[in-house]
Design an enzyme around this catalytic site. Structure first.
Site, PDB file in Angstrom:
ATOM      1  N   CYS A  13       0.769  -1.224   0.037  1.00  0.00           N
ATOM      2  CA  CYS A  13      -0.138   0.093   0.052  1.00  0.00           C
ATOM      3  C   CYS A  13       0.760   1.236  -0.215  1.00  0.00           C
ATOM      4  O   CYS A  13       2.202   1.320   0.259  1.00  0.00           O
ATOM      5  CB  CYS A  13      -0.812  -0.046   1.266  1.00  0.00           C
ATOM      6  SG  CYS A  13      -1.964  -1.501   1.476  1.00  0.00           S
ATOM      7  N   GLY A  39       0.278   0.522  -5.259  1.00  0.00           N
ATOM      8  CA  GLY A  39      -0.977  -0.111  -5.105  1.00  0.00           C
ATOM      9  C   GLY A  39      -2.169   0.279  -5.927  1.00  0.00           C
ATOM     10  O   GLY A  39      -2.359   1.420  -6.237  1.00  0.00           O
ATOM     11  N   ASN A 114      -0.081   0.863   5.798  1.00  0.00           N
ATOM     12  CA  ASN A 114       0.756   0.184   4.932  1.00  0.00           C
ATOM     13  C   ASN A 114       1.503  -0.762   5.650  1.00  0.00           C
ATOM     14  O   ASN A 114       2.291  -0.442   6.744  1.00  0.00           O
ATOM     15  CB  ASN A 114       1.727   1.242   4.094  1.00  0.00           C
ATOM     16  CG  ASN A 114       2.719   0.503   3.529  1.00  0.00           C
ATOM     17  OD1 ASN A 114       3.672   1.044   3.171  1.00  0.00           O
ATOM     18  ND2 ASN A 114       2.655  -0.456   2.945  1.00  0.00           N
ATOM     19  N   TYR A 254      13.305  -1.658  -5.634  1.00  0.00           N
ATOM     20  CA  TYR A 254      12.292  -1.747  -6.558  1.00  0.00           C
ATOM     21  C   TYR A 254      11.147  -0.872  -6.201  1.00  0.00           C
ATOM     22  O   TYR A 254      10.605  -0.294  -7.110  1.00  0.00           O
ATOM     23  CB  TYR A 254      11.888  -3.174  -6.966  1.00  0.00           C
ATOM     24  CG  TYR A 254      10.582  -3.288  -7.733  1.00  0.00           C
ATOM     25  CD1 TYR A 254      10.488  -2.946  -9.218  1.00  0.00           C
ATOM     26  CD2 TYR A 254       9.304  -3.838  -7.112  1.00  0.00           C
ATOM     27  CE1 TYR A 254       8.973  -3.061  -9.845  1.00  0.00           C
ATOM     28  CE2 TYR A 254       8.429  -3.988  -7.932  1.00  0.00           C
ATOM     29  CZ  TYR A 254       8.149  -3.708  -9.058  1.00  0.00           C
ATOM     30  OH  TYR A 254       7.082  -3.655  -9.924  1.00  0.00           O
TER      31      TYR A 254
END
Ligand code: SF4
Length: 465
Positions: A13, A39, A114, A254
Site C-alpha cells: 500500500c 497499489g 501500509n 524496486y
C-alpha cells in the site's frame, strides 16, 4: 479474460495524510496519484472539517475511483488521509479498501495502513472468541478493534495502547475530528516521511507525494514514533525505542520511486550504486546495456556508467496497460509479454546485449523477454540482476507468501540461466547490495537470506523458511 502481466513483487500500500490545508482532500488525491505505484487495486480518502468525517473509496486506480464528479466536493475539510491498496492480507474487494472508518468511544476514527501484522490471525481469533464481528478480512481492521477496546481516555493514548499489542510492519495514519496521528512500527520496515506545505503538515509513504503538491520534506517519521498533528501544531512521542531496525531494502531495489527520498537516502542514488556494483562484480564483454523498463532503468544506467558500455533504449514498454491485460479472445493470451514490451530491432540486431533488471521472482517474464530479444536478432543476451536471488517469502508487507513461487527458492543460478535461455546470468551479491546503503545493519534482507528480523506469522515458523 484477464491475466496478470507482472512477474514482480508487489507492495501492499501507499498512505498519505495532510492536516491544516483548505480542501485537504484535493491534496490527498494528488498525493495518492504520486503513490499509485504502491497499489492499484483500490483507493480512498477520508476527510474532516472538525464536525464530521467524510469518506469515499472504491476499487481501481485513483483517477477512476474519484472520477465521479460528486466524490471530491463531498470530501470537505482541512484534513484528509488517503490510501492506495494492493492487497496481501485480505482479498482485493471493496470491503477491504481503505480508509476504514469506525465509531467508538473515542469518537469517529478513520485509518489507513501500509504493512502486514504478523500476529493478526491470533488477535483475530482471540477477538472473535470474545464476540467481535469483523467487516473485512484485512488485518488493519484489527487495530480499530483494539482501539475501541482500550480503557484509555484520549484517542492518542488509545492508539498507543492498541499498538502495544500488534506485531509486524505498519505505517498507520489515523484521522479523528480534531487531529491526525501517524505511527511507524519500531523496526521501521516501511518508509514514512513528514513534510510541510505552508502551515499544513503532510505525511506520506514516499517523498514523491510531497513534490506533486509543492510540500517540503522535513524528515522521516522515526521507527517507534507517533506524530500527533492538531490545530496547535505537531508533537512527537516515541512509543518504543528499539535499538534494532529493519528497513525494507527492496524499497530501494524496486518498490519506491527513484525520485523519492526514503530511509534518509535518495532512491535514485542507491539504485545507480546497485547497477555500478553489479558491473564491478559481474562485468560482461558485450556491445550495449539495455534495461527492462521501467524497473531496471536506473540500475542499468549505473551498470553502463561503471562498465563503460553504451546504454541504449532496447525495449519499449506500453504504458497504457495496467497490471492486468484484458484480452479480447482466448488466443490473445499467446501475446503474453509482447503486449507490454517490444524490442527496438535497430538497437539490438546482431548485438551482444547486457539486459539489466532489478529482480527475478518466478522467471516467467524474464524468459519471454530473452526470447523476444533473440527473435529480434540479438546475438547474445547476458542477464544481470541488481539484487541477490530471492529465496524466501516476505511477511512484512510484500506479496511473496510461498517459497515455491520463487524460481531461486528451488533452482541454482546455473539452472535459472538455462531456464531463461540466457548466455550468462549474474545477480548482485548480498555484500554488494548492502554496500550501496549508508547503514546496512539497519536493513531487512530476509527474502534473500531467510534470516527474519522479526517474528513470522504463526504456522510459517515451523515450515523451515
Ligand atoms: Fe523487504 Fe524482503 Fe524484508 Fe520483505 S523480507 S521487508 S521484501 S527486505
Amino acid at each position: 479474460m484477464g491475466f496478470c502481466m507482472d512477474d514482480k513483487l508487489n507492495e501492499e500500500c501507499g498512505v498519505f495524510g495532510i492536516y491544516g490545508r483548505p480542501k485537504a482532500a484535493e491534496s490527498a488525491y494528488m498525493g495518492l496519484y504520486a503513490l499509485q505505484h504502491r497499489g492499484q487495486e483500490s483507493a480512498g480518502i477520508a476527510s474532516t472539517n472538525s464536525t464530521e468525517i467524510y469518506m469515499h473509496k472504491g476499487l481501481g486506480l485513483v483517477w477512476s475511483v474519484f472520477a465521479d464528479p460528486a466524490a471530491m466536493p463531498g470530501l470537505k475539510g482541512h484534513a484528509a488521509i488517503g490510501h492506495n491498496r494492493y492487497s496481501t492480507k485480505g482479498s482485493g474487494t471493496l470491503c477491504n479498501a481503505q480508509p476504514i472508518v469506525v465509531e467508538c468511544k473515542a469518537g469517529t476514527i478513520a485509518l489507513v495502513h501500509n504493512g502486514t501484522l504478523t500476529n493478526a490471525s491470533e488477535l483475530r481469533r482471540h477477538m472473535q472468541d470474545d464476540g467481535s464481528i469483523f467487516q473485512s478480512s484485512s488485518d488493519s481492521e484489527l487495530v480499530l478493534h483494539l482501539i475501541a477496546r482500550s480503557k484509555m481516555d484520549t484517542p492518542a493514548d488509545m492508539i498507543k495502547d492498541a499498538i502495544k499489542k500488534i506485531q509486524g510492519s505498519y505505517c498507520f495514519i489515523f484521522l479523528t475530528q480534531d487531529r491526525m496521528i501517524a505511527v511507524r512500527d519500531p523496526l521501521g520496515f516501511r518508509p514514512l516521511s513528514l513534510g510541510r506545505l505552508g502551515n499544513a503538515y503532510v505525511v506520506a509513504s514516499e517523498s514523491c507525494a510531497f513534490d506533486i503538491i509543492g510540500a517540503e520534506y522535513i524528515r522521516p517519521v522515526e521507527p517507534g514514533e507517533m506524530v500527533v498533528i492538531d490545530k496547535d501544531g505537531m508533537s512527537s512521542h516515541i512509543f518504543e525505542d528499539s535499538p534494532k531496525k529493519a528497513f525494507c531494502i527492496f524499497e530501494h531495489i524496486y518498490f519506491s520511486r527513484p525520485d523519492s527520498l526514503i530511509f534518509g537516502e535518495k532512491v535514485d542514488k542507491v539504485r545507480r550504486r546497485l547497477g555500478k556494483r553489479l558491473a564491478e562484480e559481474s562485468p560482461c564483454e558485450a556491445d550495449i546495456v539495455i534495461s527492462v523498463p521501467d524497473s531496471g532503468n536506473t540500475a542499468a544506467l549505473g551498470y553502463a556508467q561503471r562498465s563503460g558500455l553504451k546504454y541504449e533504449i532496447g525495449l519499449i514498454r506500453n504504458h497504457y496497460i495496467g497490471r492486468t491485460f484484458i484480452a479480447p479472445h482466448q488466443d490473445s493470451r499467446r501475446l503474453d509479454v509482447k503486449v507490454k514490451l517490444n524490442p527496438v530491432s535497430g538497437v539490438i540486431k546482431d548485438k551482444s546485449v547486457v539486459l539489466v533488471d532489478d529482480s527475478i521472482v518466478r522467471g516467467t517474464t524474464m524468459r519471454q523477454i530473452v526470447r523476444l530479444l533473440r527473435d529480434k536478432g540479438a546475438r547474445e543476451v547476458h542477464v544481470r540482476i541488481s539484487s541477490p536471488p530471492i529465496t524466501s517469502p516476505c511477511y512484512y508487507g510484500i506479496d511473496i507468501s510461498e517459497k515455491k513461487e520463487l524460481i531461486a527458492g528451488s533452482k541454482s543460478i546455473s539452472e535459472i540461466r538455462s531456464y531463461l535461455h540466457a548466455d550468462s546470468l549474474a545477480y548482485l551479491s548480498i555484500e554488494g547490495l548492502l554496500s550501496t546503503v549508508q547503514d546496512p545493519h539497519n536493513y531487512c534482507r530476509a527474502c534473500f537470506t531467510g534470516e527474519y528480523p522479526a517474528r513470522v506469522p504463526l504456522g510459517f515458523d515451523k515450515l523451515g523458511f
